[in-house]
Design an enzyme around this catalytic site. Structure first.
Site, PDB file in Angstrom:
ATOM      1  N   THR A 101      87.895 147.988  -4.177  1.00  0.00           N
ATOM      2  CA  THR A 101      86.642 146.972  -3.897  1.00  0.00           C
ATOM      3  C   THR A 101      87.260 145.916  -2.745  1.00  0.00           C
ATOM      4  O   THR A 101      86.300 145.273  -2.123  1.00  0.00           O
ATOM      5  CB  THR A 101      86.313 146.420  -4.925  1.00  0.00           C
ATOM      6  OG1 THR A 101      87.457 145.910  -5.821  1.00  0.00           O
ATOM      7  CG2 THR A 101      85.333 147.523  -5.806  1.00  0.00           C
ATOM      8  N   LYS A 108      85.000 143.939   0.244  1.00  0.00           N
ATOM      9  CA  LYS A 108      85.070 142.206   0.710  1.00  0.00           C
ATOM     10  C   LYS A 108      85.324 142.043   1.908  1.00  0.00           C
ATOM     11  O   LYS A 108      84.789 141.319   2.715  1.00  0.00           O
ATOM     12  CB  LYS A 108      85.957 141.586  -0.445  1.00  0.00           C
ATOM     13  CG  LYS A 108      85.321 142.050  -1.790  1.00  0.00           C
ATOM     14  CD  LYS A 108      86.336 141.710  -2.991  1.00  0.00           C
ATOM     15  CE  LYS A 108      85.925 142.131  -4.286  1.00  0.00           C
ATOM     16  NZ  LYS A 108      86.980 142.423  -5.182  1.00  0.00           N
ATOM     17  N   LYS A 127      99.483 152.196  -4.134  1.00  0.00           N
ATOM     18  CA  LYS A 127      98.617 151.440  -3.246  1.00  0.00           C
ATOM     19  C   LYS A 127      99.468 151.160  -2.027  1.00  0.00           C
ATOM     20  O   LYS A 127      99.135 150.852  -0.918  1.00  0.00           O
ATOM     21  CB  LYS A 127      98.319 150.098  -3.809  1.00  0.00           C
ATOM     22  CG  LYS A 127      97.306 150.233  -4.961  1.00  0.00           C
ATOM     23  CD  LYS A 127      96.921 148.900  -5.637  1.00  0.00           C
ATOM     24  CE  LYS A 127      96.213 149.015  -6.894  1.00  0.00           C
ATOM     25  NZ  LYS A 127      94.609 149.172  -6.343  1.00  0.00           N
ATOM     26  N   HIS A 130      87.623 155.190 -13.839  1.00  0.00           N
ATOM     27  CA  HIS A 130      88.287 154.396 -12.738  1.00  0.00           C
ATOM     28  C   HIS A 130      89.528 155.052 -12.253  1.00  0.00           C
ATOM     29  O   HIS A 130      90.144 154.269 -11.476  1.00  0.00           O
ATOM     30  CB  HIS A 130      88.286 152.808 -13.288  1.00  0.00           C
ATOM     31  CG  HIS A 130      87.041 152.279 -13.450  1.00  0.00           C
ATOM     32  ND1 HIS A 130      86.268 151.553 -12.435  1.00  0.00           N
ATOM     33  CD2 HIS A 130      86.278 152.156 -14.695  1.00  0.00           C
ATOM     34  CE1 HIS A 130      85.284 151.177 -13.119  1.00  0.00           C
ATOM     35  NE2 HIS A 130      85.370 151.517 -14.413  1.00  0.00           N
ATOM     36  N   LYS A 177      95.870 143.033  -3.298  1.00  0.00           N
ATOM     37  CA  LYS A 177      95.417 144.286  -4.357  1.00  0.00           C
ATOM     38  C   LYS A 177      96.619 144.192  -5.479  1.00  0.00           C
ATOM     39  O   LYS A 177      97.532 143.514  -5.211  1.00  0.00           O
ATOM     40  CB  LYS A 177      94.970 145.346  -3.702  1.00  0.00           C
ATOM     41  CG  LYS A 177      96.236 145.993  -3.091  1.00  0.00           C
ATOM     42  CD  LYS A 177      96.119 147.424  -2.144  1.00  0.00           C
ATOM     43  CE  LYS A 177      95.089 147.125  -1.042  1.00  0.00           C
ATOM     44  NZ  LYS A 177      93.737 147.646  -1.562  1.00  0.00           N
ATOM     45  N   ARG A 178      96.581 144.769  -6.627  1.00  0.00           N
ATOM     46  CA  ARG A 178      97.660 144.689  -7.606  1.00  0.00           C
ATOM     47  C   ARG A 178      98.687 145.702  -6.967  1.00  0.00           C
ATOM     48  O   ARG A 178      98.601 146.366  -6.147  1.00  0.00           O
ATOM     49  CB  ARG A 178      97.064 145.551  -8.776  1.00  0.00           C
ATOM     50  CG  ARG A 178      96.243 144.729  -9.684  1.00  0.00           C
ATOM     51  CD  ARG A 178      97.250 143.368 -10.186  1.00  0.00           C
ATOM     52  NE  ARG A 178      98.149 143.840 -10.985  1.00  0.00           N
ATOM     53  CZ  ARG A 178      98.272 143.425 -12.096  1.00  0.00           C
ATOM     54  NH1 ARG A 178      97.218 143.055 -12.965  1.00  0.00           N
ATOM     55  NH2 ARG A 178      99.110 143.830 -12.833  1.00  0.00           N
TER      56      ARG A 178
HETATM   57  C1  26Y Z   1      95.201 151.903 -19.977  1.00  0.00           C
HETATM   58  C2  26Y Z   1      95.866 150.923 -19.194  1.00  0.00           C
HETATM   59  C3  26Y Z   1      97.181 151.438 -18.627  1.00  0.00           C
HETATM   60  C4  26Y Z   1      95.108 150.621 -18.071  1.00  0.00           C
HETATM   61  C5  26Y Z   1      94.737 149.201 -17.700  1.00  0.00           C
HETATM   62  C6  26Y Z   1      94.075 148.909 -16.792  1.00  0.00           C
HETATM   63  C7  26Y Z   1      94.536 151.625 -17.186  1.00  0.00           C
HETATM   64  C8  26Y Z   1      93.653 151.011 -16.150  1.00  0.00           C
HETATM   65  C9  26Y Z   1      93.718 149.789 -15.825  1.00  0.00           C
HETATM   66  C10 26Y Z   1      92.674 149.235 -14.656  1.00  0.00           C
HETATM   67  C11 26Y Z   1      92.396 150.050 -13.797  1.00  0.00           C
HETATM   68  C12 26Y Z   1      91.515 149.506 -12.517  1.00  0.00           C
HETATM   69  O1  26Y Z   1      91.307 148.323 -12.369  1.00  0.00           O
HETATM   70  N1  26Y Z   1      91.003 150.509 -11.591  1.00  0.00           N
HETATM   71  C13 26Y Z   1      90.562 150.302 -10.460  1.00  0.00           C
HETATM   72  O2  26Y Z   1      89.154 150.149 -10.517  1.00  0.00           O
HETATM   73  C14 26Y Z   1      88.533 149.666  -9.515  1.00  0.00           C
HETATM   74  C15 26Y Z   1      86.794 149.519  -9.875  1.00  0.00           C
HETATM   75  O3  26Y Z   1      86.354 150.867 -10.198  1.00  0.00           O
HETATM   76  C16 26Y Z   1      88.767 150.708  -8.261  1.00  0.00           C
HETATM   77  O4  26Y Z   1      88.126 150.124  -7.200  1.00  0.00           O
HETATM   78  C17 26Y Z   1      89.975 151.028  -7.989  1.00  0.00           C
HETATM   79  O5  26Y Z   1      90.351 151.956  -7.101  1.00  0.00           O
HETATM   80  C18 26Y Z   1      90.796 151.284  -9.380  1.00  0.00           C
HETATM   81  O6  26Y Z   1      92.259 151.485  -9.222  1.00  0.00           O
END
Ligand code: 26Y
Length: 798
Positions: free
Chosen positions: A640, A644, A540, A348, A534-535
């Site tokens: 995403t 939406k 971003k 991701h 978004k976060r």
């Molecule tokens: C390991 C830790 C630091 C960590 C914690 C949370 C690493 C990643 C995440 C979460 C990542 C995340 O939410 N990524 C998002 O996933 C979405 C679904 O695929 C994408 O649309 C988005 O671009 C991406 O930032």
């Protein structure tokens, strides 16, 4: 099927059985609980039957392992999927109740942070709705994602103790518990000719599943999402005496994302990852053995697919190996083949800091046997390539290197499929971050562009638009989003465009009320509703939006007019992410300044809504005119919220990043506002360090005048934070190209303003966006996963 009157009676009965109250004495939560009881009756038989049908047909099932799930609320989505929403609404209406009002009593299930967790929940809904046998596997966090409040403009995090309200959707299944082992030592002893580990001094934790039904849309399929809770084993299993022991066990599943800036925090997170992986895989194998015995392991890949959602559950690979080899005595080679056939992995992000790596010593201390298994996987991996590929490539791709365990490498080496989440993202994985692996295993790589469930994000969130679509297209689009394309036929019909505009206005009026309620601010529903939700993250670039706001403010103060605009932010910052919190503070102070400046007189309003989450998204998104998707090109894997917002008729202003590229392709250049550096320019600038923000600042009067507002005293009460942002923009090697894209962004916003002048043409663009949403429908996405990766066929419909 249930008639309105049957529903009414069932609801009154439940209210009576559970609470013995009359309607007018019942609290909203009691009303919600009674409704949820009716709903549970609606799916309980299907839930039982789906499990037994899977069993009887030996249908292949997928287990989706994810450290986050963000289902939001379930009352209305379950009603919708059961086909009872209208009856329920009317039944309540007869009783002088408003379903939407009662539904507000349900708290969000917020067991995740953002995109990745919400994607997992959209997939759960779509998998059930497409009739696949699918299971979610995650963690029952005691505290979900924190509740966000602003105090003096600063983010304050409050605990989200959601289990206190006793969600009616969860079923505790003590009988399906599993034991998970941590720490201690082991020695290999020979037992009947097989080397078996004997453990000593390990900590044993009881994993108890809490199951949630996932109701398919109008199809009798009800799947399971399983969340594991850490508990103290009963005394006949293990005797834990000290309070300390007991507390560390209960802490295991206490919080989502323990603070990873300390050793203990990181250790806890690693423990959580192993905990839900081990419990989940044990339960899969137990079920398999029950049906097939212990001699049919070659059949496992015909019955089970395990999906690793980002690196957090990457230990699935090693844990399946451990259980097959140690507990079921399967030869290593055979176990390895089975494992690779069963596992698949989604990446991701290309951001290095999110690709997990664990210190080998920490790993060994917590999971001695698993560490040895990973070491053996790694050794065999290197050995298999020795002499065939360049030694440097082997070094770069090993699982263990630099005294760290590289979780993405473990997931890739142990899987038959690796996918990115948008075309551009997958291409970047193949050509940059995972290029070595791509060269080794090109066939394992594939793209699966993300999707969203239109049931929640269109049918539930935007009932008025859904009715218009029914009128125009018939109701089949509710089952088959390809039908939406037919809407383009109405693209020049002024009546339809007018209706579309009216619906948007009504949604904006509703949001305006919510804004008034939550912030006291009055906003004009006729203004452009400009939304970034978004976060909060530097890449971003909420900062870019902030600079645009400052530019508008400066213009308005100087007598340069712009169409009325309401800028709406929703975003949480990770508690330890200092910069993101500074951005929140500055936005809040800028909002205060502008909203209270009499000279602005309503031309511009800035609203930062607290506690953004699934429910708030459902309220904001249908009211958006403009969707802000302005990440630094190459950084947003997909996004995403962009999908939406598009589904709800917002026009997108975007960089050519993530799935924005595909949105642009789907709607055409005339129906989107694109700006900023493209991927080649960004990569070039990274490669030759040619981006010089000081130069941009010095050479562009526009940029300078806007950025200076952060430090020239224009914005009171956030001098330190304003300066921090300013410094971040002009620092050498600034990685997010904020100033580089600023002018281009302002020009794109000027194009937005011009387009806004012609409301009918705007409505037409909006219609074209809605009509092209099919390729971002999660029903479509999960079908591709099912066909290409998991090899599932839908359950025969009951
Ligand atoms: C390991 C830790 C630091 C960590 C914690 C949370 C690493 C990643 C995440 C979460 C990542 C995340 O939410 N990524 C998002 O996933 C979405 C679904 O695929 C994408 O649309 C988005 O671009 C991406 O930032």
């Amino acid at each position: 099927m249930m008639t309105k009157d049957e529903f009414k009676q069932a609801f009154l009965d439940e209210l009576d059985t559970h609470f013995s109250v009359a309607i007018d004495e019942a609290t909203d939560y009691e009303l919600f609980e009674a409704l949820s009881a009716v709903v549970r009756h609606g799916y309980s038989e299907n839930w039982r039957r789906t499990r037994t049908e899977d069993n009887r047909q030996q249908t292949k099932q997928v287990y989706y392992f994810s450290i986050e799930f963000l289902p939001g609320t379930l009352l209305r989505s379950n009603l919708l999927n059961l086909g009872w929403l209208d009856q329920a609404r009317e039944a309540l209406h007869d009783l002088k109740l408003d379903l939407d009002q009662v539904a507000l009593a349900e708290p969000d299930l917020a067991l995740g942070n953002g995109g990745l967790g919400r994607l997992a929940s959209c997939f759960m809904d779509s998998l059930a709705s497409e009739g696949y046998a699918a299971n979610g596997n995650g963690i029952y966090y005691k505290y979900g994602l924190f509740k966000q409040k602003f105090v003096d403009g600063y983010q304050v995090e409050m605990p989200n103790d959601w289990t206190k309200s006793d969600s009616p959707w969860l079923v505790r299944r003590k009988g399906k518990a599993a034991l998970v082992h941590f720490g201690g030592h082991y020695t290999m002893i020979e037992q009947d000719g097989w080397l078996t580990p004997e453990y000593e001094g390990d900590q044993v934790v009881l994993a108890v599943p809490y199951d949630i039904a996932v109701v398919g849309y109008h199809n009798h399929v009800t799947n399971t999402m399983r969340l594991w809770n850490a508990e103290i084993p009963s005394e006949d299993e293990i005797d834990y005496r000290t309070i300390q022991d007991r507390r560390t066990i209960e802490d295991l599943t206490s919080v989502l994302y323990p603070n990873d800036s300390t050793y203990d925090g990181r250790l806890l997170r690693l423990k959580q990852e192993y905990f839900f992986v081990s419990a989940g895989i044990q339960s899969i194998l137990r079920y398999f053995v029950k049906n097939n015995g212990t001699n049919a392991w070659d059949q496992l890949p015909d019955e089970v697919a395990i999906h690793i959602n980002d690196t957090h559950p990457a230990m699935c690979v090693a844990e399946l190996m451990r259980l097959l080899v140690d507990d079921y005595r399967v030869d290593w080679e055979r176990a390895w083949q089975i494992t690779q056939q069963v596992m698949s992995y989604t990446n991701h992000t290309i951001m290095a800091e999110a690709l997990e790596k664990w210190d080998v010593n920490m790993f060994r201390q917590l999971l001695p046997r698993l560490m040895d298994i990973i070491t053996e996987i790694d050794r065999r991996y290197a050995e298999s390539l020795q002499g065939r590929v360049d030694g440097q490539i082997i070094d770069r791709t090993r699982i263990i290197s630099g005294n760290q365990v590289h979780m993405a490498h473990l997931a890739i080496i142990g899987s038959h499929s690796i996918n990115g989440v948008a075309e551009l993202h997958t291409q970047l994985l193949e050509t940059t971050v995972l290029n070595d692996f791509y060269n080794l295993y090109p066939d394992r790589f594939n793209n699966k562009t993300n999707g969203i469930t239109l049931r929640r994000w269109l049918q539930l969130a935007n009932p008025q638009l859904s009715h218009l679509l029914d009128e125009q297209l018939g109701s089949q689009w509710r089952n088959d989003s390809a039908q939406l394309l037919k809407l383009t036929k109405a693209a020049d019909d002024p009546k339809v465009l007018n209706q579309l505009a009216k619906i948007k206005l009504a949604n904006k009026q509703k949001l305006a009320q919510l804004i008034k309620q939550q912030t006291g601010l009055e906003v004009d529903p006729q203004a452009i509703f400009d939304v970034q939700v978004k976060r909060l993250h530097a890449y971003k670039r909420q900062t870019l939006k902030l600079l645009h706001v400052l530019a508008l403010y400066r213009d308005l103060k100087n007598g340069i007019d712009h169409p009325k605009r309401v800028v709406i932010f929703g975003a949480k910052a990770a508690p330890s992410y200092v910069y993101a919190k500074q951005v929140i503070k500055v936005i809040n102070e800028v909002a205060k300044l502008i909203n209270h400046d009499p000279a602005i007189n309503d031309r511009l309003k800035v609203v930062f809504l607290e506690n953004y989450g699934v429910t708030l998204a459902e309220q904001i998104i249908p009211a958006a005119d403009l969707s802000e998707q302005i990440s630094t090109t190459t950084k947003e894997a997909s996004g995403t919220s962009n999908m939406k917002l598009m589904a709800n008729g917002a026009l997108t202003i975007a960089t050519m990043d993530g799935a924005n590229v595909e949105i642009a392709e789907a709607v055409g250049d005339d129906n989107i506002f694109i700006f900023g550096l493209n991927k080649d320019q960004v990569n070039q600038a990274y490669a030759d360090h040619s981006y010089d923000p000081q130069q941009v600042y010095n050479q562009s009067p526009v940029v300078k005048s806007v950025v200076d507002m952060l430090i020239d005293g224009t914005i009171p009460a956030c001098q330190a934070e304003g300066k921090a942002l300013y410094d971040s923009f002009v620092q050498a090697n600034e990685p997010f190209f904020v100033l580089a894209d600023l002018e281009s962004y302002l020009q794109a916003q000027a194009r937005v303003e011009t387009a806004w002048q012609d409301q009918e043409a705007w409505a037409k663009r909006s219609l074209i966006n809605i009509a092209h949403v099919e390729r971002f429908d999660a029903d479509h996405t999960v079908q591709l996963y099912a066909q290409d990766i998991w090899h599932l066929t839908p359950l025969a419909q009951a």
